[in-house]
Design an enzyme around this catalytic site. Structure first.
Site, PDB file in Angstrom:
ATOM      1  N   HIS A 311       0.889  -1.113  -0.050  1.00 54.86           N
ATOM      2  CA  HIS A 311      -0.120  -0.084  -0.003  1.00 54.86           C
ATOM      3  C   HIS A 311       1.094   1.336   0.112  1.00 54.86           C
ATOM      4  O   HIS A 311       1.997   1.113   0.640  1.00 54.86           O
ATOM      5  CB  HIS A 311      -0.805  -0.187   1.408  1.00 54.86           C
ATOM      6  N   ASP A 369      -7.869  -5.342   0.126  1.00 56.13           N
ATOM      7  CA  ASP A 369      -8.429  -6.140  -1.124  1.00 56.13           C
ATOM      8  C   ASP A 369      -8.125  -7.783  -0.894  1.00 56.13           C
ATOM      9  O   ASP A 369      -8.568  -8.739  -1.896  1.00 56.13           O
ATOM     10  CB  ASP A 369      -7.925  -5.722  -2.438  1.00 56.13           C
TER      11      ASP A 369
HETATM   12  N1  ACO Z   1       4.215  -7.394  -4.933  1.00 54.47           N
HETATM   13  C1  ACO Z   1       5.476  -7.550  -5.056  1.00 54.47           C
HETATM   14  N2  ACO Z   1       6.523  -6.379  -4.886  1.00 54.47           N
HETATM   15  C2  ACO Z   1       5.618  -5.274  -4.541  1.00 54.47           C
HETATM   16  C3  ACO Z   1       4.427  -4.951  -4.046  1.00 54.47           C
HETATM   17  C4  ACO Z   1       3.682  -6.125  -4.460  1.00 54.47           C
HETATM   18  N3  ACO Z   1       2.125  -6.441  -4.438  1.00 54.47           N
HETATM   19  N4  ACO Z   1       4.014  -3.753  -4.042  1.00 54.47           N
HETATM   20  C5  ACO Z   1       5.032  -3.243  -3.876  1.00 54.47           C
HETATM   21  N5  ACO Z   1       6.212  -3.936  -4.394  1.00 54.47           N
HETATM   22  C6  ACO Z   1       7.752  -3.544  -4.189  1.00 54.47           C
HETATM   23  C7  ACO Z   1       7.935  -2.762  -5.513  1.00 54.47           C
HETATM   24  O1  ACO Z   1       8.306  -3.463  -6.470  1.00 54.47           O
HETATM   25  C8  ACO Z   1       9.062  -1.870  -5.029  1.00 54.47           C
HETATM   26  O2  ACO Z   1      10.182  -2.732  -4.654  1.00 54.47           O
HETATM   27  P1  ACO Z   1      11.811  -2.068  -5.003  1.00 54.47           P
HETATM   28  O3  ACO Z   1      11.866  -1.231  -4.106  1.00 54.47           O
HETATM   29  O4  ACO Z   1      12.695  -3.114  -5.167  1.00 54.47           O
HETATM   30  O5  ACO Z   1      11.625  -1.365  -6.339  1.00 54.47           O
HETATM   31  C9  ACO Z   1       8.838  -1.753  -3.482  1.00 54.47           C
HETATM   32  O6  ACO Z   1       7.905  -2.929  -3.227  1.00 54.47           O
HETATM   33  C10 ACO Z   1       7.955  -0.404  -3.282  1.00 54.47           C
HETATM   34  O7  ACO Z   1       6.913  -0.273  -4.143  1.00 54.47           O
HETATM   35  P2  ACO Z   1       6.390   0.827  -4.564  1.00 54.47           P
HETATM   36  O8  ACO Z   1       5.790   0.409  -5.968  1.00 54.47           O
HETATM   37  O9  ACO Z   1       7.129   1.993  -4.511  1.00 54.47           O
HETATM   38  O10 ACO Z   1       5.060   1.104  -3.706  1.00 54.47           O
HETATM   39  P3  ACO Z   1       3.688   2.195  -4.161  1.00 54.47           P
HETATM   40  O11 ACO Z   1       3.564   2.641  -2.932  1.00 54.47           O
HETATM   41  O12 ACO Z   1       4.158   2.942  -5.335  1.00 54.47           O
HETATM   42  O13 ACO Z   1       2.657   1.069  -4.711  1.00 54.47           O
HETATM   43  C11 ACO Z   1       0.650  -0.203  -4.624  1.00 54.47           C
HETATM   44  C12 ACO Z   1       1.662   0.612  -3.924  1.00 54.47           C
HETATM   45  C13 ACO Z   1       0.422   0.286  -6.132  1.00 54.47           C
HETATM   46  C14 ACO Z   1      -0.539  -0.735  -3.622  1.00 54.47           C
HETATM   47  C15 ACO Z   1       1.516  -1.328  -4.826  1.00 54.47           C
HETATM   48  O14 ACO Z   1       1.716  -1.959  -3.532  1.00 54.47           O
HETATM   49  C16 ACO Z   1       0.784  -2.601  -5.653  1.00 54.47           C
HETATM   50  O15 ACO Z   1       0.730  -2.588  -6.789  1.00 54.47           O
HETATM   51  N6  ACO Z   1       0.168  -3.546  -4.860  1.00 54.47           N
HETATM   52  C17 ACO Z   1      -0.542  -4.593  -5.583  1.00 54.47           C
HETATM   53  C18 ACO Z   1      -1.985  -4.093  -5.956  1.00 54.47           C
HETATM   54  C19 ACO Z   1      -2.777  -3.879  -4.928  1.00 54.47           C
HETATM   55  O16 ACO Z   1      -3.133  -4.792  -4.030  1.00 54.47           O
HETATM   56  N7  ACO Z   1      -3.515  -2.776  -4.923  1.00 54.47           N
HETATM   57  C20 ACO Z   1      -4.505  -2.232  -3.837  1.00 54.47           C
HETATM   58  C21 ACO Z   1      -4.070  -1.209  -3.080  1.00 54.47           C
HETATM   59  S1  ACO Z   1      -5.299  -0.879  -1.969  1.00 54.47           S
HETATM   60  C22 ACO Z   1      -6.453  -0.090  -2.491  1.00 54.47           C
HETATM   61  O17 ACO Z   1      -6.573   0.549  -3.443  1.00 54.47           O
HETATM   62  C23 ACO Z   1      -7.781  -0.264  -1.975  1.00 54.47           C
END
Ligand code: ACO
Length: 435
Positions: A311, A369
Site C-alpha cells: 500500500h 483487497d
Molecule cells: N508485490 C511485489 N512487490 C511489491 C508489491 C507487491 N504487491 N507492492 C510493492 N512492491 C515492491 C515494489 O516492486 C518496490 O520494490 P523495489 O523497492 O525493489 O523497487 C517496493 O515494493 C515499493 O513499491 P512501490 O511500487 O514504490 O509502492 P507504491 O506505494 O508505489 O505502490 C501499490 C503501492 C500500487 C498498492 C503496490 O503495492 C501494488 O501494486 N500492490 C498490488 C496491487 C494492490 O493490491 N493494490 C490495492 C491497493 S489498496 C486499494 O487501492 C484499496
C-alpha cells in the site's frame, strides 16, 4: 478547516545567495507540511514529486490515515469502532456532515437517501446500448456520467441545498446502477429498489433477487456487505479521490466528477486489486505452486506483483484487512464453507509472504483487497462486480471530498507542473528539407 503555522523552513539554493523561508503548517494529526506556494515566486523553483507521495494537495477534515501505525479514522472515529458499532448509512452521514447523527437526524437521512433510490426511467434504456459482455465498471462509468445529463440544468454547485441533493442522489442511486449492470450482464430482469430494506440488504436484493421468487435476506451476509461498504467508504487523497477533486476543481458537474473517480478506481493498482487477487489465486492453482509464484514476484524482470499486498500509505498493516479477515471467516462459517481452497491458499500466501525478507524489507502487508475478494466470491458475487462494489462504497467518500473541495475558499483549479525534458525550442523544417 484551518491548519496552523507551526514553524518555518529555510530553503537555500546551493552556490547562490538565494534563499527563502517557507511556513510549516500542522493539522490536528500527522506530520508537519511545508507550504511551498511561494517557492517558485521567491526562487523560481518547482518541486518534483511523481505520484505525489510527499505532497499534500488540500486541507481535509474527513479521513486520517497513519500508515506506520495502521490507523484509519473517519472524522476522528477509528474504523474498527465504526465497523463494529455503526452501519453504512450512519457512516455516510458522518462522512458528509462531520458528526454522528442523532436518532432524528439518522431517520431523516435514511428517508432522504431512500427517497432517491430509483433511477430516471429513461436511464434504463442506456443499458441496452452496452454489449452483454461489457465490464460492469465500464457500464458504471457510462451510466453515472450520464446522470450529469439528467441533473445538470437544475444543479448549481454553489448552492448548499443543491449539493446536498446531489449527494443524496449519488449515494442512493449507485447501488441501483451497479445492480442493474450485473443483471444486464446475466440477462435477468432489473429489480427496482425496495425502500423497506436497509441499504446493504436492498443492494443484495437487487443483485441476487428475481421477480419469480420471494427474496430471503440473510442478516449475516447483509451485515458483511454493510461492513465491506463501511471499510471502503473513504481513504483520504487516494488516486480516485484525487481524480474526483481534480475534476471538481474545474467546477464540473458532480456526477461527471464521480464518473471520473470510477474510471480511476477501475485500475488493478487501485480498486481493481480484489478482482486481481482472485485471478492470481486461480492462476496459481494450488498451495504447492505458491513458492514458485513468490520467486516470480521477487524477480525484478517478471513484473509480477503479489496482488492484495502493499500500500502506498500503510507500511505496517492495513487496519481494514484485519476486519476483513474476521468478516471473511464469519461469512464462510455462515455459508457452511469449511474448505475453501482459495481461502486456504490466501492464508498460506500470507504466511509465506510475511516471513519472507523481500516483503518484510519493503514493508508489504496484506491490504483490504486481499480478503474482500474471497468474501465476495463466497457470497456468490461474480469477480467482475468486485470493483463495482468498491465504487458503490466509495461514492460517499468521493461526494464528501467533492463537497469539501467546493466549500473550501482556498480551492483553486488543480494544475500540477512538470519537468520538461523534451526538445528545446527549434524551427519548423519543411517536409522536403527533413531527413
Ligand atoms: N508485490 C511485489 N512487490 C511489491 C508489491 C507487491 N504487491 N507492492 C510493492 N512492491 C515492491 C515494489 O516492486 C518496490 O520494490 P523495489 O523497492 O525493489 O523497487 C517496493 O515494493 C515499493 O513499491 P512501490 O511500487 O514504490 O509502492 P507504491 O506505494 O508505489 O505502490 C501499490 C503501492 C500500487 C498498492 C503496490 O503495492 C501494488 O501494486 N500492490 C498490488 C496491487 C494492490 O493490491 N493494490 C490495492 C491497493 S489498496 C486499494 O487501492 C484499496
Amino acid at each position: 478547516m484551518t491548519s496552523k503555522a507551526t514553524g518555518s523552513i529555510t530553503v537555500t539554493v546551493e552556490g547562490s545567495n538565494k534563499s527563502t523561508t517557507l511556513p510549516l503548517l500542522g493539522g490536528t494529526l500527522g506530520p508537519q507540511v511545508a507550504d511551498i506556494r511561494k517557492l517558485y515566486g521567491d526562487l523560481g523553483i518547482f518541486t518534483y514529486d511523481p505520484g505525489y507521495g510527499a505532497t499534500a494537495s488540500c486541507e481535509s477534515t474527513i479521513t486520517y490515515i497513519d500508515g506506520d501505525e495502521g490507523v484509519l479514522l473517519y472524522r476522528g472515529y477509528p474504523i474498527e469502532q465504526l465497523a463494529e458499532n455503526s452501519d453504512f448509512l450512519e457512516v455516510c452521514y458522518l462522512l458528509l456532515n462531520g458528526e454522528l447523527p442523532t436518532n432524528g437526524e439518522y431517520k431523516a437521512f435514511h428517508k432522504g437517501v431512500t427517497y432517491h433510490t430509483m433511477l430516471h426511467e429513461q436511464l434504463r434504456r442506456f443499458y441496452d446500448g452496452f454489449r452483454r459482455d461489457a465490464h460492469p465498471m465500464a457500464i458504471m462509468c457510462g451510466v453515472v456520467g450520464a446522470m450529469a445529463a439528467f441533473y445538470h440544468d437544475n444543479l448549481d454547485i454553489n448552492d448548499a441545498e443543491q449539493r446536498r441533493i446531489a449527494a443524496f442522489r449519488l449515494i442512493a442511486k449507485v447501488p441501483t446502477i451497479a445492480a442493474w449492470a450485473y443483471k444486464y450482464s446475466i440477462g435477468q430482469p432489473f429489480l427496482y429498489p425496495r425502500n423497506d430494506l436497509g441499504y446493504a440488504e436492498n443492494f443484495l436484493y437487487m443483485l441476487n433477487g428475481v421477480p419469480a421468487e420471494e427474496y430471503v435476506n440473510n442478516p449475516i451476509l447483509s451485515r458483511a456487505m454493510d461492513r465491506i461498504l463501511i471499510l471502503h467508504a473513504d481513504h483520504e487523497q487516494n488516486a480516485s479521490t484525487s481524480t474526483v477533486r481534480l475534476a471538481g476543481s474545474t467546477g464540473a458537474n458532480p456526477f461527471a466528477c464521480i464518473a471520473a473517480g470510477i474510471a480511476a478506481l477501475w485500475g488493478p493498482a487501485h480498486g481493481g486489486a480484489n478482482e486481481a487477487v482472485l485471478k492470481m489465486l486461480a492462476e496459481i492453482g494450488s498451495p504447492e505452486n505458491i513458492p514458485q509464484f513468490i520467486s516470480e514476484v521477487k524477480d525484478k524482470n517478471s513484473h509480477t506483483k503479489l496482488m492484495g499486498f502493499g500500500h502506498r500509505v500503510y507500511k505496517n498493516f492495513d487496519p481494514r484487512a484485519k476486519i476483513m479477515k474476521e468478516t471473511c471467516h464469519e461469512v464462510l462459517a455462515e455459508l457452511g464453507i469449511k474448505d475453501e481452497p482459495l481461502l486456504d491458499m490466501a492464508m498460506e500466501m500470507e504466511r509465506i509472504a510475511l516471513s519472507d525478507d523481500y516483503f518484510i524489507q519493503r514493508k508489504l502487508y496484506p491490504n483490504v483487497d486481499f480478503y474482500s475478494g474471497i468474501i465476495l466470491k463466497a457470497m456468490g458475487i461474480p469477480t467482475s462486480m468486485f470493483t463495482v462494489l468498491f465504487a458503490v462504497a466509495r461514492t460517499v467518500g468521493w461526494v464528501s471530498q467533492w463537497k469539501e473541495l467546493i466549500e473550501d475558499p482556498s480551492q483553486r483549479i488543480g494544475r500540477p507542473r512538470q519537468i520538461y525534458t523534451g526538445a528545446a525550442a527549434r524551427d519548423f523544417v519543411p517536409v522536403d528539407k527533413r531527413g
